[in-house]
Design an enzyme around this catalytic site. Structure first.
Site, short mmCIF file in Angstrom:
data_model
loop_
_atom_site.label_atom_id
_atom_site.label_comp_id
_atom_site.label_asym_id
_atom_site.label_seq_id
_atom_site.Cartn_x
_atom_site.Cartn_y
_atom_site.Cartn_z
N GLU A 309 0.61 -1.29 0.00
CA GLU A 309 -0.08 -0.13 0.01
C GLU A 309 0.67 1.25 -0.06
O GLU A 309 0.58 2.34 0.69
CB GLU A 309 -0.89 -0.04 1.13
CG GLU A 309 -2.02 -1.17 1.16
CD GLU A 309 -2.91 -1.13 2.23
OE1 GLU A 309 -2.83 -0.55 3.20
OE2 GLU A 309 -4.01 -1.93 2.04
N ASP A 383 -8.28 -8.95 4.56
CA ASP A 383 -8.19 -8.00 5.42
C ASP A 383 -9.39 -7.70 6.23
O ASP A 383 -10.06 -6.80 6.19
CB ASP A 383 -8.03 -6.72 4.38
CG ASP A 383 -7.37 -5.15 5.21
OD1 ASP A 383 -7.03 -5.53 6.41
OD2 ASP A 383 -7.41 -4.20 4.65
N GLU A 411 -12.73 -1.71 11.95
CA GLU A 411 -12.64 -0.83 10.75
C GLU A 411 -13.90 -1.60 9.87
O GLU A 411 -14.44 -0.79 9.06
CB GLU A 411 -11.25 -1.26 10.16
CG GLU A 411 -11.08 -0.56 8.73
CD GLU A 411 -9.84 -0.79 8.03
OE1 GLU A 411 -9.05 -1.37 8.80
OE2 GLU A 411 -9.87 -0.44 6.96
O1 GCW Z 1 -6.97 -2.72 6.64
C1 GCW Z 1 -6.25 -1.75 5.68
C2 GCW Z 1 -6.58 -0.43 6.32
C3 GCW Z 1 -5.40 0.62 6.54
C4 GCW Z 1 -4.24 -0.35 6.85
C5 GCW Z 1 -3.79 -1.55 6.04
C6 GCW Z 1 -2.87 -2.25 6.97
C7 GCW Z 1 -2.51 0.67 8.44
O2 GCW Z 1 -7.37 -0.11 5.46
O3 GCW Z 1 -5.77 1.75 6.75
O4 GCW Z 1 -3.14 0.55 7.04
O5 GCW Z 1 -5.14 -2.40 6.24
O6 GCW Z 1 -3.23 -3.20 7.67
O7 GCW Z 1 -1.64 -1.79 6.66
#
Ligand code: GCW
Length: 718
Positions: A309, A383, A411
């Site tokens: 990311e 995720d 989240e």
């Molecule tokens: O779940 C996603 C989130 C990001 C997060 C990423 C991660 C910290 O949307 O906000 O970044 O995973 O775990 O690195």
């Protein structure tokens, strides 16, 4: 009566009834007088004094905690004594700190409890009845004290105690996604607890409260900063600030870790490169580590998100994750530090199913990491969704310690206002059988090191704490912090037992309260699955902030940040084909798990659309078609929330009104948002299925276009 008198009378009345306003700040450490008077008298008879000698910070806080807890629970002062001249002394210490403990014959049991464990035993000491809380080290004493107080808080009997406890996981850490400007990524409880600007000179008392709460559930580490890292925290002035926090946390057995931005050697070190194989870079990390340890002698180590990311990483220089992790590992190794290197990686160019990428990347590297590296793996392959299968990496890297990463902050489960007790989610993952070494190779056995003989073990939880008075944005969300800590201590604990403890400690021991609230909490995560992502659907949330439904999300910078990539709905059906004829993600699992997921006949319905693209008219076990089953589940989710509201109404008056009202209001939000999820998803999927919503089913309140038009420019957490 004057107003003042009336108020005083009211307060007196409320205090006498034991039901007074609380804001949740005290968490599960409230220590109210034991409400059952006969039991309180029994406790008073069993506990007449405390003998806990020793002059160091950890023993000091243990002694204070015990005094504080007993004073509250027994509603009387319990004296500190030096000798055992009466019945009912609680004898506390290590063989080094307490001559009484040293004189007892405890070696055999103490050998079992290791560095952090403890034993609690009812026994005769110097001819008197006593309770002994003993450990090899001070921190074990502290954990033993909290455990003992928990027994009292949950109204357990004290006679015949014979407990031997030791944590099954070594590193039990919270990961804070806290930024230096105090915003919290995916945080729904206000701002970061760390007031970097005022540190190191001002130490907010909440730092102590935080450490105490963590210690009470056995956590022993905290990563202060976001994995989306800022190199500034590695500058000298910030290290002083981190050191001040470490000093506050130390007595409570909590070590500090920091996230390391891979490009820090360039950003704050002035180097031309961050290539891990460049000698100057290795030197820079070594010097930096030495500097950190001068500030924080017991610094835990680094947590790193690399090449994920947009974060920099070794692949920017054509190097592997192992080459990247090892250079940091070498830097902290002389000081006893570790590197927690995340496996949450997926490339933007890679056309491979995102669910497969971490495995493809890391399995070939098995055995090539330094011994002080742990690979931190999210519980599922995408995720933190409301439900995912367990991550296929578990069991697949026998030569490399894998640690668990759970998300405590919600989240993808409705933020802080949705009641989603996550112990059942954690438990489901930990008890999944990987079959890595045949039947009975549980994820928990990977994590606690027993399956592959890992020398290092760990479990991380992405924290949900913030500056809100109640810590987690809602009273109920604190249960997830608690559950994470308890499971990090013992990954085989069961959700009902965890819920039971938390409810009793947080609210009340009244069976009329405990039983219904426990049932409600235990079913809550499944309700969220139903109204958000039933039958193995996943990643249907709105873009960016992830608040609310967005099954229509498509386009944008990358396919795997859209919903359509995951649900793949079309006129034929819905779901992601991950079978051998699809993306073949199933082959990352060991047989027979692979075969179970591969076949439409045997895949659990909970994961159906995770692994299969299924026709709308597919017959489900219930006899319903897939379309009708989907509708049924969405409706069931809403109904379950309504059931939770009913349960909550039934316990009104059994706890203080402040916390009662908050939970009630949040459940109303949850019900409204469950309908929003249901209606938006059903209307959207209907554009593919072209099938009717059968009679007896609640009609969506708005049109699909209206749902699609909803925006939340200021949703928290980004
Ligand atoms: O779940 C996603 C989130 C990001 C997060 C990423 C991660 C910290 O949307 O906000 O970044 O995973 O775990 O690195």
């Amino acid at each position: 009566m004057s107003t003042r008198l009336a108020t005083a009378a009211l307060v007196g009345l409320l205090l006498a009834s034991g039901v007074h306003a609380e804001d949740g700040h005290a968490l599960w450490l409230r220590y109210p007088p034991v409400s059952d008077v006969a039991l309180r008298d029994e406790y008073r008879a069993a506990i007449s004094a405390v003998a806990c000698p020793g002059e160091n910070a950890t023993l000091g806080v243990a002694r204070e905690e015990l005094a504080r807890g007993l004073r509250g629970l027994l509603d009387e002062e319990v004296p500190l004594v030096n000798s055992i001249s009466r019945d009912g002394v609680v004898v506390v210490g290590t063989p080094q700190s307490s001559p009484v403990v040293a004189a007892l014959d405890l070696e055999t049991d103490l050998r079992k409890v290791g560095d952090e464990g403890f034993l609690i035993r009812s026994m005769s000491v110097a001819g008197k009845r006593a309770t002994v809380i003993a450990a090899n080290h001070d921190v074990g004493v502290l954990y033993g004290v909290f455990h003992f107080l928990r027994l009292l808080q949950t109204h357990r009997r004290l006679e015949g105690l014979s407990l031997v406890e030791a944590p099954r996981v070594q590193l039990r850490v919270l990961d804070h996604w806290d930024n230096l400007d105090r915003t919290v990524e995916r945080g729904y409880a206000g701002f970061s607890l760390w007031d970097w600007h005022k540190l190191p000179d001002y130490l907010d008392p909440r730092y102590t409260d935080y450490a105490r709460a963590n210690a009470s559930i056995g956590l022993n580490g905290t990563v202060l900063t976001n994995v989306n890292a800022n190199a500034t925290v590695l500058r000298a002035e910030y290290l002083q600030k981190a050191a001040a926090l470490a000093d506050v946390f130390r007595p409570w057995g909590i070590r500090v870790y920091l996230t390391a931005r891979f490009s820090a050697p360039m950003e704050i070190g002035g180097l031309e490169t961050a290539d891990p194989l460049a000698p100057a870079v290795a030197r820079w990390w070594k010097d930096k580590a030495d500097e950190i340890y001068r500030h924080i002698p017991d610094f835990g180590g680094f947590l790193v998100k690399a090449n994920s990311e947009g974060q920099p990483g070794p692949q920017d220089y054509g190097r592997s994750h192992a080459e990247g992790a090892n250079v940091l590992a070498d830097a902290v190794a002389p000081h006893g530090g570790v590197v927690m290197w995340r496996a949450f990686v997926y490339s933007s160019e890679e056309p491979e199913d995102r669910a497969k990428q971490a495995y493809s990347e890391f399995v070939p590297l098995d055995g090539s990491f330094r011994p002080n590296v742990l690979i931190q793996v999210k519980n599922g392959p995408i995720d933190f969704q409301p439900r995912e299968p367990f991550h296929p990496l578990f069991g697949a890297m026998p030569e490399t310690p894998l640690m668990m990463e759970f998300q405590i902050t919600q989240e993808y489960l409705g933020f802080a206002t949705h009641l989603a007790f996550l112990a059942p989610l954690y438990e489901e993952v930990l008890r999944s059988d990987t079959y890595a070494r045949g039947e009975g190779s549980l994820v928990a056995d990977v994590i606690d090191g027993s399956l592959h003989g890992y020398q290092r073990t760990g479990m991380a939880g992405v924290a949900n704490t913030g500056t809100d008075r109640n810590w987690c944005g809602s009273v109920m969300a604190c249960a997830n912090w608690f559950a994470f800590g308890r499971l990090a201590w013992d990954p085989m604990l069961e959700s009902p037992a965890i819920a039971d403890e938390w409810i009793r400690m947080t609210f009340s021991n009244d069976p009329g309260f405990v039983a219904p609230v426990k049932t409600m909490m235990l079913a809550s995560r499944e309700a969220v699955v139903d109204y958000m992502t039933p039958l193995g659907l996943h990643h249907l949330m709105a873009r960016g902030h992830h608040y609310g439904p967005g099954p229509w999300v498509s386009g944008g910078p990358r396919a795997d940040w859209t919903s359509v990539y995951y649900h793949r709905a079309d006129e034929e059906g819905i779901g992601f084909d991950r079978t051998t004829t699809g993306s073949d993600a199933v082959s990352q699992y060991f047989p027979p798990v692979r075969d179970q997921y591969e076949s439409l006949e045997t895949v659990p319905e909970e994961l159906l659309l995770w692994f299969h693209h299924v026709p709308w008219d597919h017959r489900m076990a219930s006899g319903r078609t897939l379309w009708n089953e989907l509708l049924y589940r969405y409706q069931r989710g809403v109904d379950r929330v309504r059931g939770m509201q009913e349960t909550w109404r039934s316990v009104e008056g059994l706890i203080d009104s402040e916390r009662y009202e908050q939970v009630k209001a949040f459940l109303a939000i949850q019900e409204k948002e469950a309908r929003w999820w249901r209606d938006a998803c059903v209307l959207y999927f209907q554009t593919f299925s072209r099938l009717p919503i059968p009679d007896g089913y609640e009609r969506p309140e708005r049109t699909l276009e209206e749902y699609e038009a909803i925006t939340h420019p200021y949703a928290p957490g980004i």
